[in-house]
Enzyme design. Structure first.
Site, PDB file in Angstrom:
ATOM      1  CG  HIS A 169       0.325  -8.858  10.268  1.00 55.98           C
ATOM      2  ND1 HIS A 169       1.047  -8.411  11.342  1.00 55.98           N
ATOM      3  CD2 HIS A 169      -0.651  -9.657  10.773  1.00 55.98           C
ATOM      4  CE1 HIS A 169       0.525  -8.918  12.460  1.00 55.98           C
ATOM      5  NE2 HIS A 169      -0.512  -9.676  12.130  1.00 55.98           N
TER       6      HIS A 169
ATOM      7  CB  CYS B 123       3.149  -4.049  10.372  1.00 60.44           C
ATOM      8  SG  CYS B 123       1.712  -5.075  10.044  1.00 60.44           S
TER       9      CYS B 123
ATOM     10  CB  SER C 135      -0.534  -3.748   0.184  1.00 62.15           C
ATOM     11  OG  SER C 135      -1.693  -3.921   0.989  1.00 62.15           O
TER      12      SER C 135
ATOM     13  CG  HIS D 134      -4.037  -9.436   6.372  1.00 64.54           C
ATOM     14  ND1 HIS D 134      -2.759  -9.356   5.847  1.00 64.54           N
ATOM     15  CD2 HIS D 134      -4.826  -8.720   5.526  1.00 64.54           C
ATOM     16  CE1 HIS D 134      -2.785  -8.606   4.753  1.00 64.54           C
ATOM     17  NE2 HIS D 134      -4.027  -8.221   4.526  1.00 64.54           N
TER      18      HIS D 134
ATOM     19  CD  GLN E  97      -9.084  -7.689   2.110  1.00 64.11           C
ATOM     20  OE1 GLN E  97      -9.981  -6.851   1.987  1.00 64.11           O
ATOM     21  NE2 GLN E  97      -8.073  -7.767   1.276  1.00 64.11           N
TER      22      GLN E  97
ATOM     23  CG  HIS F 170       5.009  -8.489  10.782  1.00 61.88           C
ATOM     24  ND1 HIS F 170       4.042  -7.656  10.252  1.00 61.88           N
ATOM     25  CD2 HIS F 170       6.067  -8.422   9.926  1.00 61.88           C
ATOM     26  CE1 HIS F 170       4.506  -7.094   9.135  1.00 61.88           C
ATOM     27  NE2 HIS F 170       5.723  -7.542   8.912  1.00 61.88           N
TER      28      HIS F 170
ATOM     29  CB  CYS G 183       2.071  -5.206  14.219  1.00 54.44           C
ATOM     30  SG  CYS G 183       3.091  -6.437  13.372  1.00 54.44           S
TER      31      CYS G 183
ATOM     32  CG  ASN H 185      -5.797 -11.254  -2.307  1.00 53.28           C
ATOM     33  OD1 ASN H 185      -6.200 -12.221  -2.944  1.00 53.28           O
ATOM     34  ND2 ASN H 185      -6.363 -10.073  -2.367  1.00 53.28           N
TER      35      ASN H 185
HETATM   36 ZN   LIG Z   1       2.376  -6.910  11.262  1.00 49.49          ZN
END
Ligand SMILES: [Zn+2]
Length: 339
Positions: free
Chosen positions: A164, A51, A161, A166, A168, A113, A54, A153
Site C-alpha cells: 500500500h 491490507c 512489508s 505509504h 513514515q 492500494h 486500506c 521504504n
Molecule cells: Zn491497502
C-alpha cells in the site's frame, strides 16, 4: 571534468557527510553470476480486504481506519520510539546509553492500494507534501522533539512489508547520525563562507550539466557527484531553504512535479515498480540557528543493472567504504533519457 573519472578507479568526496565513496568505472563491464531478485509486476486491486492500511479496514491493535479519500496519517501501532519513555543516562565506564523519546507516524499517500507515487498525479502528490509539512511543523513544535525524519521504504527488496502506498515519519529528541553529519558539514561551510553549501553545489552542477536529470522553476533533480547507490538521486530546492516550513504553495507543486518525474523515470528504467528508500533531510526543530540548512530529498534505490540484479553493500563496503561501478554521470545520462 577530466575523462579520468570515467576510466580509472578513484574516490569522490561527499560534501554533505564528509565521507568518501570509491568509484570503479572499469568494473561496470564484468559479468554477473550472483543473486537475482524475482520480478513482481502483479496488478494489485484498488482495495485489499487483508491490507491494514486500506480505508475501512481494522488494524492489529483493533482500531479501524476511516474511509479516507486522500492522505491518511496515524500514530504507528508498533512505534520504534516512545513518547513517554523516562529520561535516563547510563555512564558506566565505557558503557554509555541515553534515553530517547519520540513519536512515529504512518502516512498513507492514497486510499488506492494499487498505486505508487509514480502512478499518482501531481495534485495528489502535493497533498502528501502538505501533510509532510504540517507534520514537520506540529511534531517539531513539541518540546521533546528536536528532529523530524520523513521517509518511505518502497518494495519488498527494501524490507517494505506492505505494498500500500505509504511512508513514515519518525520524530525524536536528538539528531540521528546521518543528520548530525550533514548539520556539521553545512554549518562549517556556512560559517567559513557565509553561503549555503548546497546553494553553491547546485550552481556548480547547473553549470557542469553532467548529472542533472530534470529541473523546473524551483527544483533540480540530479545524481549527486558522490552518489553511492547506482541510480541514487537528490531533489534540491534551487533557493536555500532550511525546511519544508519555508516552502510556498507554488513550490509545493514544483516539488510534487519533481517527485513525479523522478519516480516515473525509475519505473521506466528497468520496466518494473522500482524499489527505493527515500527521505527528506531538513533543519532540526531545536532552538539552534538553522541558517546553514538547505533541505533536500534523496532516493536510494538498490537496483544495479536490471529489475532482478541489486547492489549489495557487503565486504569492502562493510569494512572499508561504499563503492560503485557505474559513474554518477552514466547513471544520470540513462535517467535523463527517461524523463
Ligand atoms: Zn491497502
Amino acid at each position: 571534468m577530466t575523462q579520468d573519472l570515467q576510466d580509472y578507479s578513484h574516490k569522490r568526496f561527499n560534501i554533505l557527510t564528509g565521507e568518501w565513496v570509491l568509484v570503479s568505472p572499469h568494473r561496470a563491464k564484468r559479468p554477473w553470476q550472483g543473486q537475482e531478485e524475482s520480478i513482481v509486476n502483479e496488478q494489485r486491486p484498488s482495495h485489499d480486504a487483508q491490507c491494514y492500511l486500506c480505508a475501512g479496514n481494522t488494524r492489529v491493535n483493533g482500531e479501524t481506519n476511516p474511509n479516507y479519500t486522500d492522505v491518511f496519517v496515524f500514530t504507528n501501532d508498533f512505534a520504534a520510539l516512545q513518547k513517554d519513555s523516562p529520561s535516563f543516562t547510563l555512564e558506566d565506564g565505557l558503557f554509555m546509553a541515553k534515553s530517547e523519546q519520540g513519536i512515529c507516524k504512518v502516512v498513507c499517500f492514497s486510499p488506492d492500494h494499487s498505486k505508487s507515487l509514480a502512478q499518482m498525479n501531481v495534485a495528489s502528490i502535493k497533498n502528501v507534501i502538505d501533510v509532510w509539512k504540517k507534520e514537520y511543523l506540529e511534531l517539531g513544535a513539541n518540546d521533546s522533539i528536536n528532529y523530524v525524519q520523513i521517509f518511505e521504504n518502497k518494495g519488498a527488496v527494501m524490507g517494505c512489508s506492505n505494498p500500500h502506498p505509504h511512508g513514515q515519519i519518525w520524530s525524536q529528541s536528538t539528531l540521528p547520525n546521518e543528520v548530525l553529519k550533514k548539520d556539521t558539514q553545512q554549518r562549517d561551510y556556512f560559517t567559513k563562507t557565509k553561503r549555503g553549501l548546497l546553494e553553491d553545489y547546485i550552481k556548480q552542477e547547473l553549470k557542469a550539466h553532467k548529472r542533472i536529470i530534470f529541473e523546473n522553476d524551483s527544483f533540480v533533480v540530479l545524481v549527486p557527484f558522490w552518489a553511492v547507490w547506482p541510480f541514487e538521486t537528490m531533489i534540491v530546492p534551487k533557493q536555500k531553504q532550511a525546511s519544508l516550513k519555508d516552502i510556498s504553495d507554488k513550490e509545493e507543486l514544483d516539488f510534487a512535479e519533481a517527485i513525479s518525474v523522478t519516480t516515473k523515470a525509475y519505473d521506466n528504467l528497468f520496466k518494473c515498480s522500482f524499489p527505493y528508500s527515500s527521505g527528506i533531510h531538513q533543519a532540526p526543530t531545536n532552538d539552534a540557528d538553522q541558517s546553514h540548512w538547505h533541505w533536500h530529498m534523496s532516493f536510494y534505490p538498490p537496483l544495479l543493472r536490471s529489475a532482478t540484479v541489486k547492489k549489495f553493500m557487503v565486504g569492502y563496503e562493510m569494512f572499508g567504504s561504499p563503492q560503485r561501478d557505474i559513474t554518477a554521470e552514466t547513471a544520470a545520462e540513462r535517467l535523463r533519457q527517461l524523463v
